[in-house]
Design a protein around this motif. Sequence first.
Motif, short mmCIF file in Angstrom:
data_model
loop_
_atom_site.label_atom_id
_atom_site.label_comp_id
_atom_site.label_asym_id
_atom_site.label_seq_id
_atom_site.Cartn_x
_atom_site.Cartn_y
_atom_site.Cartn_z
N SER A 20 0.59 -1.29 -0.12
CA SER A 20 0.13 -0.17 0.06
C SER A 20 1.16 1.06 -0.17
N THR A 24 1.54 4.53 -2.84
CA THR A 24 1.13 5.37 -3.10
C THR A 24 2.32 6.50 -3.88
N GLY A 143 0.66 0.86 -8.23
CA GLY A 143 1.04 2.69 -8.29
C GLY A 143 1.10 3.05 -9.40
N GLY A 147 -2.88 3.30 -10.13
CA GLY A 147 -2.94 4.37 -9.18
C GLY A 147 -4.88 4.61 -9.43
N MET A 155 -7.63 5.23 -1.40
CA MET A 155 -6.45 5.18 -1.46
C MET A 155 -5.75 6.27 -0.33
N CYS A 156 -6.78 7.40 0.23
CA CYS A 156 -6.39 7.65 1.58
C CYS A 156 -6.35 6.57 2.46
N CYS A 159 -3.87 4.35 3.13
CA CYS A 159 -2.29 5.13 3.96
C CYS A 159 -1.60 5.05 5.33
#
Lengths: 234, 103
Positions: A20, A24, A143, A147, A155-156, A159
């Motif tokens: 993950s 990013t 990604g 992505g 996505m957020c 993180c």
Amino acid sequence: MKQYLRGLRLGVPVGLGYLSVSFTFGIMAISLGFSWWQAVLISMVTLTSAGQLAGIQVMVNPYQYVTMLVSQLTINMRYSFMSISLSQRVSPSFKGIKRWLLGFFITDEIFAIASQEENVDPKLFLGIATTPWIGWTLGTLLGSLIGNVLPQVVMCALCLAIYGMFLAIVIPPAKKSKPIMIVVIISAILSCIFYYVPLFSGIPSGISISICAILSSLIGAFLFPIESEVSKND
Amino acid sequence: MTDFFIYLLILAGSTYLIRAIPFVAIKRNITNVYVRSFLSYIPYAVLVAMTVPSAFYATGNLASSVIGLFVGGVFAFRDKGLTFVAVVSCGVALLVDLILTLI
């Protein structure tokens, strides 16, 4: 083989976390104008998070070789301390060329997993490192290629994966050992000072992380020196 | 393009050497109790310095990050594994983010 397989299992959560995080990284590299193969190549041969993020930002401008070198050395200084720490935990067979080759895989998380072992065998260490390296490479590939397909909200949330993993590494030993708890609290307070006090906030995070870790561990070592062999924290 | 490969060499080379050289160079067991203690505290101190406070802003939203970390932290305190805690943290953060976009 048994050691390798055991290591492989220990490394899986790190591999998932890396998947993950490097996802990013892949997105960021593309947005800065790199092609997918460049992003993947960077991940395959570097295997570091903060350093790569800083690295691609330097690469955007031509001929900043000295800046690249200096920023990488400061951001990655912490690895030297981990390498020394790990050198104290390896089995007698872990020497020579094996150290030259496997030293490549010393990342924060691989080191943290290996540190929970009493006697780190080369095969065990390679096992621990396998899925993280694959996850880091694969995540970067995904990604950089897909992505922008994932919804922003997913996505957020992803993180947070790497930090959740950190909690699972730090909290259980800190709960059992008062010295570790105090070192951890000092490190957190120092890190907040670097982050929130305007005077220090210009310092690159790679450097401030090193300073926080070194200072808090120094204080810990003087307040709570660990006698003889009771240095295992499980 | 040659520029890219020179950069890559510096990036990957310096990262590799800073890891490998100390690992190869230190062959003996360090006996000094203070140095040993320092080295045993380093991993935890590094991870916490990386987490606090950056993780509070990881999802781009303070509320979902902090709630996700808190729930993950509770499970970590109960000795749940790395993957479990990581997945729970992300899941809770996603849930909070979705709720926040709905209201």
